[in-house]
Design an enzyme around this catalytic site. Structure first.
Site, PDB file in Angstrom:
ATOM      1  CE  LYS A   1      -3.993   2.126   2.292  1.00 20.62           C
ATOM      2  NZ  LYS A   1      -5.304   1.624   2.578  1.00 20.62           N
ATOM      3  CG  ASP A   2       3.221   2.448   3.308  1.00 11.08           C
ATOM      4  OD1 ASP A   2       3.933   2.391   4.571  1.00 11.08           O
ATOM      5  OD2 ASP A   2       2.000   2.906   3.359  1.00 11.08           O
TER       6      ASP A   2
ATOM      7  CD  GLU B   1      10.960  28.530  -1.445  1.00 10.58           C
ATOM      8  OE1 GLU B   1      10.663  29.467  -2.138  1.00 10.58           O
ATOM      9  OE2 GLU B   1      11.059  27.524  -1.762  1.00 10.58           O
TER      10      GLU B   1
END
Lengths: 188, 425
Positions: free
Chosen positions: B244-245, B288
């Site tokens: 899944k990862d 940023e």
């Protein structure tokens, strides 16, 4: 479904019983390997010489100021290059040598440009382990053969830059160069 | 032989290694068979994505460091040298630059997951606090990294943020001089930022290690917020969550690649392509995007010292979150009141980000102040009160129970619902 899975298990880990899973594992591993290669190559290649280093690959040198019997060192691609203005005697000594006596036989004519015998252009790095041989300055020892003497392990080069004595295996390397005028050369 | 670990691996080489340093056993236990709640959604993949981001940042950073020159008169040119002369330098630089953004995107979503599902609650308080420490280290690393190209924003962002410390009473000015190593942001500052920017990522690796260890002691939370009651509630990490990862990682890398190859400067500020000029301040100094919300909080307070306190306070507040939220229920799925208030909190965070990008004037200032107020209100007032007044929904009996067929108790297990996969060693 759990039952059929149990009966197809063999003693040898059941790998023969799951060809689809094995195929998927193979494809996934191959894909991962390609991915690793695709990532590794740019990183490895980034360590190769950069374009600005590759661009500065030639050096020009003016030979006119060098009187006979003297030498000058210039830098080419980060390496020392000896430019020696040879005397008549030095040229004769270089040409008279019997090639059989040389550890690395090479005629003097092969090491200079025709019509420019008095100019010897060699890379000033001892072919043994990389020290810079002495002999360019008037006060430097030149060894028994009138060329260069490497102080690190005692290699001795003649007036054509050829190895005569000592542990160095090869003559001083001649870099690629050409005369752009009678008194100017471009190395590399 | 005394002292050797009793390894169970059959391969002789692995057995020899494992009995002397049981990494293989450890990997098998912590990432192979580790019982993990079976009901993870993709929000649980973001921790792993953060790990991937960290590794790629270190890798690209090390190779950039081979060509970058940390001197004020050569830094900017060395970055252009990387972009133009170094083989694949443009690629390594853009991956690293956009990786900073990707790392923060992933970590912010990872944190919002924690906030929504109550992953910070007992017994995971320390896990959460270690995570906040990682966030602080990331912010420091990113801030210093942005200074390195020595563009206009690099220089002026550094000037503004280091000047903040002069707000500290009595010793403030001396601290700033010490930080700068001089009388303004200059070569000395750049050199030390480079050293620390190289160092901190490895500190982050160490703290991430602690973060994962703490997680493995308590076990993971899950979308229902209830602890596993037995093996039927868990599945082994491998192969279910490894695969899944991997799916999540492919999506993650695709987004990252889309940025790198099609819009590498989308998230950046064009002013940073102008070499730093100490005598010319840009019209709008902004950090940023991932630091914008904190920048907005800083600028919404009219007092310099209190602005600094509010900015750092907004992050330090997160450390005590486990004790601010008084609800005994973890997951927002069962907390109707908390769910309602979660929405304006997220909106406040996003609004703070937008406000941070704009000059602190007029309507922007007002909106920024309202959003700042709501941010602190959420943590200091709303969370403690909700816990007292909320009526949570009834929790399921177990993790497995909600996915069983109607009318089935433990006898209605679907065929594939056993804890182990079909492959047997």
């Amino acid at each position: 479904m759990a039952d059929t899975a149990a009966t197809t298990h063999d003693a040898d880990h059941g790998s023969d019983a799951m060809p689809k899973r094995d195929f998927l594992k193979l494809v996934a591993t191959a894909g991962a390997a390609v991915g690793v290669g695709a990532i590794a190559w740019p990183l490895i290649d980034s360590m190769n010489p950069t374009r600005d280093v590759l661009a500065v690959s030639s050096t020009e040198a003016d030979l006119a100021p060098i009187p006979a019997g003297q030498a000058v060192t210039v830098v080419w691609q980060g390496k020392p290059v000896f430019l020696r203005h040879r005397t008549e005697q030095e040229i004769k000594e270089a040409e008279d040598v019997n090639l059989n006596q040389l550890p690395d036989p090479q005629s003097d004519q092969a090491r200079v440009k025709s019509g420019h015998d008095q100019w010897l252009v060699v890379i000033g790095i001892c072919t043994h382990l990389g020290c810079i041989p002495l002999g360019n300055k008037p006060t430097d020892p030149r060894g028994e053969y009138g060329g260069w003497f490497c102080p690190c392990h005692g290699s001795q080069y003649d007036t054509s830059g050829r190895i005569r004595k000592g542990p160095a295996p090869a003559n001083l390397e001649i870099p690629p160069y050409a005369f752009t005028t009678e008194t100017k050369i471009k190395i590399g | 032989m005394a002292g050797l670990y009793k390894s169970e691996f059959k391969n002789p080489v692995i057995n020899w290694l494992d009995s002397r340093l049981p990494i293989f056993t450890m990997m098998q236990r912590e990432y192979g068979a580790f019982p993990t709640p079976r009901n993870f959604n993709y929000f649980w993949s973001f921790g792993g994505l953060a790990m991937v981001a960290l590794m790629v940042m270190i890798l690209t950073g090390v190779f950039l460091a081979m060509h970058y020159v940390p001197a004020a008169d050569r830094a900017f040119d060395s970055v252009e040298h990387i972009m133009r002369d170094v083989n694949y330098g443009w690629l390594i630089r853009y991956v690293h630059m956009n990786g900073g953004s990707m790392f923060f995107i992933v970590v912010y979503i990872h944190m919002f997951r924690g906030l929504y599902y109550g992953s910070y609650k007992s017994p995971r308080e320390l896990l959460w606090m270690i995570g906040v420490a990682i966030l602080l280290l990331m912010m420091a690393t990113a801030f210093m990294g942005y200074v390195l190209p020595w563009g206009q924003m690099s220089y002026w962002g550094a000037t503004v943020i280091t000047n903040l410390f002069s707000a500290i009473p009595f010793v403030g000015k001396a601290i700033v001089t010490w930080l700068w190593g001089g009388f303004s942001v200059d070569n000395a500052t750049l050199n030390r930022f480079y050293s620390l920017h190289y160092l901190l990522p490895f500190v982050i690796v160490g703290v991430v290690f602690l973060h994962v260890v703490a997680l493995h002691i308590t076990g993971s939370n899950n979308p229902l917020g209830i602890e596993p009651t037995g093996p039927q509630d868990t599945i082994p990490f491998h192969p279910y969550y490894t695969i899944k990862d991997m799916v999540a990682m492919v999506v993650f890398l695709t987004l990252w690649a889309a940025l790198v190859f099609f819009a590498p400067n989308l998230l950046g500020n064009p002013d940073n392509y102008i070499p730093a000029n100490p005598l010319s301040t840009p019209a709008h100094i902004v950090p940023e995007w991932y630091l914008l919300p904190f920048y907005a909080i800083l600028r919404s307070i009219p007092n310099k010292l209190f602005g600094v306190i509010a900015m750092f306070g907004s992050i330090l507040l997160l450390f005590v979150l486990p004790w601010l939220d008084t609800s005994p229920v973890r997951s927002a799925n069962f907390r109707p009141l908390y769910r309602i208030f979660f929405i304006p909190f997220v909106i406040a965070c996003v609004v703070l980000g937008i406000v941070g990008a704009n000059p602190p004037q007029g309507s922007w200032l007002l909106i920024g102040r309202i959003a700042t107020a709501w941010y602190f209100l959420h943590f200091l007032v709303i969370l403690p009160l909700i816990g007292k007044f909320e009526r949570p929904l009834p929790l399921p009996e177990s993790i497995l129970q909600p996915v069983l067929r109607q009318g089935g108790g433990s006898g209605g297990l679907p065929a594939g619902a056993t804890a182990a996969p079909r492959e047997v060693s």
